[in-house]
Design an enzyme around this catalytic site. Structure first.
Site, PDB file in Angstrom:
ATOM      1  N   ASP A  55       0.920  -1.123  -0.012  1.00  0.00           N
ATOM      2  CA  ASP A  55       0.020   0.123   0.112  1.00  0.00           C
ATOM      3  C   ASP A  55       1.038   1.329   0.001  1.00  0.00           C
ATOM      4  OD1 ASP A  55      -2.366   1.555   0.457  1.00  0.00           O
ATOM      5  OD2 ASP A  55      -1.368   1.846   2.449  1.00  0.00           O
ATOM      6  N   LYS A  91     -11.638   7.254  -2.510  1.00  0.00           N
ATOM      7  CA  LYS A  91     -11.749   8.424  -1.743  1.00  0.00           C
ATOM      8  C   LYS A  91     -13.192   9.007  -1.661  1.00  0.00           C
ATOM      9  CE  LYS A  91      -7.822   7.954   0.166  1.00  0.00           C
ATOM     10  NZ  LYS A  91      -7.799   7.050   1.084  1.00  0.00           N
TER      11      LYS A  91
END
EC number: 3.11.1.1
Length: 264
Positions: free
Chosen positions: A9, A50
């Site tokens: 990540d 997001k």
């Protein structure tokens, strides 16, 4: 069993210690509308695309109730998209300042490459956001072999598509010859759903949510309690292993390879 690739990540794992770049932006866009959200609430969906993150926040019972109290109705898709546009505008301006590689990451990646291990990556950031982060991180010495964003696949986390695309581009198969490492619950689910060894990193993680200074100055017993809470959360959500710092990753790899473990 030979580990052939590690998929990292980004924010909270390899860059941006504590994953603070998006945190205050999420809080700010709700505050602007008279709806206060806590840092803990803002962090819960971390790792998702997001706009999905904002959507999940609006669905939290306390937040949706406060929104209804302010506006007389629940948040709409139009509200979500409006907030996301503001989120992007603010985040783009600050992202270059949150792309510093976390201590130890560059050294571990270099060591993995010496072992012939390929370096992939996935993220909850969009491609436009990652154009900023990846460019700045490269200037500071960190560049994975491949990067996949949610824009490149049908859906982001917890779906496994970003990991699958890494596997294809890095030419690694089967999936249990790869490790997914991240700092959020959604990372753990992504790795598990992809059939990969899944590792949660604790210090510097969004789940822990502490700055380096806070970690250094915190009472050791209090810090240990917080670390164990995060460790258990990772395990409950599918982590095969947890590590406190990135420097422990190679020990995990050696354990998998020497013990010839099988993913359960």
């Amino acid at each position: 069993m030979k580990i052939e690739a590690v998929v990292f990540d980004w924010a909270g794992t390899t860059v941006d210690y504590g994953c603070f770049a998006p945190l205050e932006v999420f809080m700010k866009i709700f505050h602007k509308r008279g709806v206060e959200i806590t840092a803990e609430e803002a962090r819960k969906p971390m790792g998702l695309l997001k706009i999905d993150h904002i959507r999940v926040l609006t669905e939290m019972p306390r937040i949706s109730n406060e929104w209804k109290h302010v506006f007389g109705q629940l948040p709409t898709e139009e509200d979500i998209h409006e907030m996301y546009e503001e989120f992007e505008e603010i985040l783009f301006a600050i992202l270059p300042y949150y792309a510093t590689p976390i201590d130890g990451v560059k050294e571990v990646v270099s060591s993995l490459r010496e072992r012939g291990i390929k370096i992939g990556s996935t993220t909850g950031y969009t491609r436009e956001m990652m154009d900023i982060v990846a460019k700045e991180a490269e200037i500071q010495g960190y560049k994975p072999d491949f990067l996949v964003t949610p824009n490149d696949v049908p859906a982001g986390r917890p779906y496994p598509w970003m990991c699958y695309k890494n596997a294809m581009e890095l030419c690694v198969y089967p999936m249990n010859h790869m490790i997914k490492i991240g700092d959020t619950v959604s990372d753990m689910k992504e790795g598990r759903n992809a059939g990969m060894w899944t590792v949660g990193v604790i210090l510097g993680s969004s789940e822990l949510g502490l700055t380096e200074e806070e970690v250094e100055n915190m009472d050791p017993l209090e810090l240990r309690e917080k670390i164990e809470v995060v460790r258990n959360r990772f395990i409950e959500n599918g982590a095969h292993f947890t590590i406190e710092t990135m420097q422990e990753l190679e020990n995990v790899i050696e354990h998998i390879e020497k013990q010839e473990l099988i993913i359960s």
